[in-house]
Scaffold this motif. Structure first.
Motif, short mmCIF file in Angstrom:
data_model
loop_
_atom_site.label_atom_id
_atom_site.label_comp_id
_atom_site.label_asym_id
_atom_site.label_seq_id
_atom_site.Cartn_x
_atom_site.Cartn_y
_atom_site.Cartn_z
N ALA A 78 1.07 -0.95 -0.02
CA ALA A 78 0.06 0.29 -0.01
C ALA A 78 0.86 1.20 0.38
O ALA A 78 0.44 2.74 -0.54
CB ALA A 78 -0.71 0.09 1.14
N ASP A 79 2.07 1.37 0.72
CA ASP A 79 3.02 2.67 0.43
C ASP A 79 3.40 2.14 -0.19
O ASP A 79 4.18 3.62 -0.94
CB ASP A 79 4.18 2.06 2.21
N VAL A 80 3.55 1.59 -1.33
CA VAL A 80 4.79 1.57 -2.88
C VAL A 80 3.09 2.13 -3.32
O VAL A 80 3.88 2.98 -4.65
CB VAL A 80 4.59 0.27 -2.82
N ARG A 81 2.05 1.33 -3.35
CA ARG A 81 1.62 2.13 -4.51
C ARG A 81 1.39 3.68 -3.66
O ARG A 81 1.26 4.45 -5.04
CB ARG A 81 0.25 1.15 -3.93
N ASP A 82 0.81 4.33 -3.28
CA ASP A 82 0.88 5.20 -2.96
C ASP A 82 1.80 6.29 -3.24
O ASP A 82 1.42 7.42 -3.94
CB ASP A 82 0.96 5.57 -0.82
N ALA A 83 3.29 5.48 -2.59
CA ALA A 83 3.97 6.64 -3.61
C ALA A 83 4.32 6.89 -4.84
O ALA A 83 4.19 7.91 -5.37
CB ALA A 83 5.81 5.64 -3.06
N LEU A 84 3.72 6.02 -5.81
CA LEU A 84 3.62 5.52 -6.93
C LEU A 84 2.45 6.48 -8.02
O LEU A 84 2.65 6.81 -9.23
CB LEU A 84 4.08 4.25 -7.59
N GLY A 90 1.68 9.69 -6.35
CA GLY A 90 2.46 10.36 -6.61
C GLY A 90 3.52 10.55 -7.18
O GLY A 90 3.35 12.19 -7.45
N LEU A 91 3.80 9.73 -7.60
CA LEU A 91 5.01 10.30 -9.17
C LEU A 91 3.90 10.09 -10.18
O LEU A 91 4.85 10.42 -11.21
CB LEU A 91 5.84 9.14 -8.78
N GLY A 92 3.19 9.71 -10.35
CA GLY A 92 2.13 9.73 -11.79
C GLY A 92 2.30 9.10 -12.88
O GLY A 92 1.83 9.39 -13.72
N GLU A 149 -2.12 1.09 -14.22
CA GLU A 149 -1.83 0.18 -15.21
C GLU A 149 -0.35 -0.64 -14.78
O GLU A 149 -0.25 -1.70 -14.16
CB GLU A 149 -1.68 -0.57 -16.54
N GLU A 150 0.09 0.89 -14.91
CA GLU A 150 1.75 0.89 -14.75
C GLU A 150 2.13 0.28 -12.69
O GLU A 150 3.09 -0.90 -12.38
CB GLU A 150 2.91 2.03 -14.53
N ILE A 151 0.92 0.96 -12.43
CA ILE A 151 1.70 0.62 -10.86
C ILE A 151 1.19 -0.33 -10.33
O ILE A 151 1.70 -1.60 -9.95
CB ILE A 151 0.16 1.35 -9.51
N ALA A 152 -0.31 -1.37 -10.88
CA ALA A 152 -0.38 -2.85 -10.93
C ALA A 152 0.62 -3.40 -10.99
O ALA A 152 0.64 -4.59 -10.48
CB ALA A 152 -1.51 -3.15 -11.04
N GLU A 179 12.44 -1.85 -5.81
CA GLU A 179 12.00 -2.37 -7.24
C GLU A 179 11.13 -2.35 -8.13
O GLU A 179 11.24 -1.88 -9.29
CB GLU A 179 11.51 -3.82 -6.38
N ALA A 180 10.17 -1.40 -7.54
CA ALA A 180 8.99 -1.46 -7.81
C ALA A 180 8.92 -0.05 -9.53
O ALA A 180 9.60 -0.14 -10.51
CB ALA A 180 7.79 -0.40 -7.66
N LEU A 181 10.26 0.76 -8.75
CA LEU A 181 11.03 1.45 -9.76
C LEU A 181 11.61 1.16 -10.99
O LEU A 181 11.95 1.76 -11.87
CB LEU A 181 11.22 3.10 -9.12
N ARG A 182 12.85 -0.07 -10.29
CA ARG A 182 13.43 -0.84 -11.62
C ARG A 182 12.07 -1.23 -12.52
O ARG A 182 12.88 -1.21 -13.86
CB ARG A 182 14.44 -1.55 -10.82
N ARG A 183 11.57 -1.54 -11.99
CA ARG A 183 10.85 -2.47 -12.90
C ARG A 183 9.93 -1.55 -14.14
O ARG A 183 9.93 -1.78 -15.10
CB ARG A 183 9.47 -3.36 -11.99
N LEU A 184 9.84 -0.18 -13.56
CA LEU A 184 9.34 0.30 -14.44
C LEU A 184 9.80 0.91 -15.44
O LEU A 184 9.68 1.44 -16.24
CB LEU A 184 8.33 2.08 -13.28
#
Length: 202
Positions: free
Chosen positions: A159-165, A167-169, A173-176, A193-198
């Motif tokens: 949930a924290d990671v999703r909220d941060a992403l 906020g980053l715009g 679909e990208e967040i999921a 790790e999520a940012l690396r994947r994106l």
């Protein structure tokens, strides 16, 4: 009722609508962007699973690349307040396998990634969809206890990671996709790790 179409992909729109020609007849089919993209190039032969939606004021075909997607779509339509547009939006963010995991995890925040779905709607959908998609009631882990969900990071971390992403715009679909199967880690490491994947998909 039309259950499937096999023919030539003549056209696709940015909205996801496709035109499939079968024996000289062109069928306009509403499909999610992911399904549209999976069907390949124009003029290719395609096979599409169809939900034929008939109402007093409309007669619409909805197309899916797999039977599982169509079954999930029809299950979603059976939930109170879920029409075809919202059902397609949910499946665009959460494909069937991921949706089943969201329901098993009682992951309200994940459902809230779908445009138009707020916390109250998400909480109601969790209960209704568990029975319609054969997810046992009571098997989920409450989002507030911080325990690990099946095959991924704790609920509070996701949930924290999703909220941060958000906020980053990044898009829902990208967040999921970026938060699927996150490793068990603290929020900072999980976000990296999520940012690396994106970054790897852009």
């Amino acid at each position: 009722m039309i259950g499937s179409l096999r023919g030539t992909l003549l056209d696709r729109a940015l909205t996801g609508e496709i035109l499939v020609e079968v024996a000289g007849v062109g069928y306009r089919v509403q499909a999610g962007p992911a399904t549209s993209a999976r069907l390949g190039d124009l003029q290719a032969e395609v096979f599409v699973w169809i939900h034929h939606h008939v109402r007093e004021d409309a007669d619409t075909l909805y197309g899916f690349a797999s039977k599982g997607e169509r079954d999930a779509f029809e299950a979603l339509l059976g939930a109170h307040g879920v029409g075809p547009a919202l059902a397609l939006a949910i499946l665009s963010v959460h494909p069937p396998a991921n949706l089943a995991r969201v329901l098993a995890d009682d992951d309200v925040a994940a459902l809230c990634l779908v445009p138009g779905v707020g916390k109250k709607t998400a909480a109601r959908l969790l209960i209704e969809l568990k029975t319609r998609l054969d997810v046992p009631l009571g098997d989920g882990v409450p989002a507030t206890d911080g325990l690990d969900g099946p095959g991924g990071a704790p609920h509070s971390v996701r949930a924290d990671v999703r909220d941060a992403l958000v906020g980053l715009g990044y898009t829902p679909e990208e967040i999921a996709e970026a938060t699927r199967e996150l490793p068990d880690a603290d929020a900072g490491a999980a976000l990296k790790e999520a940012l690396r994947r994106l970054a790897s998909t852009r």
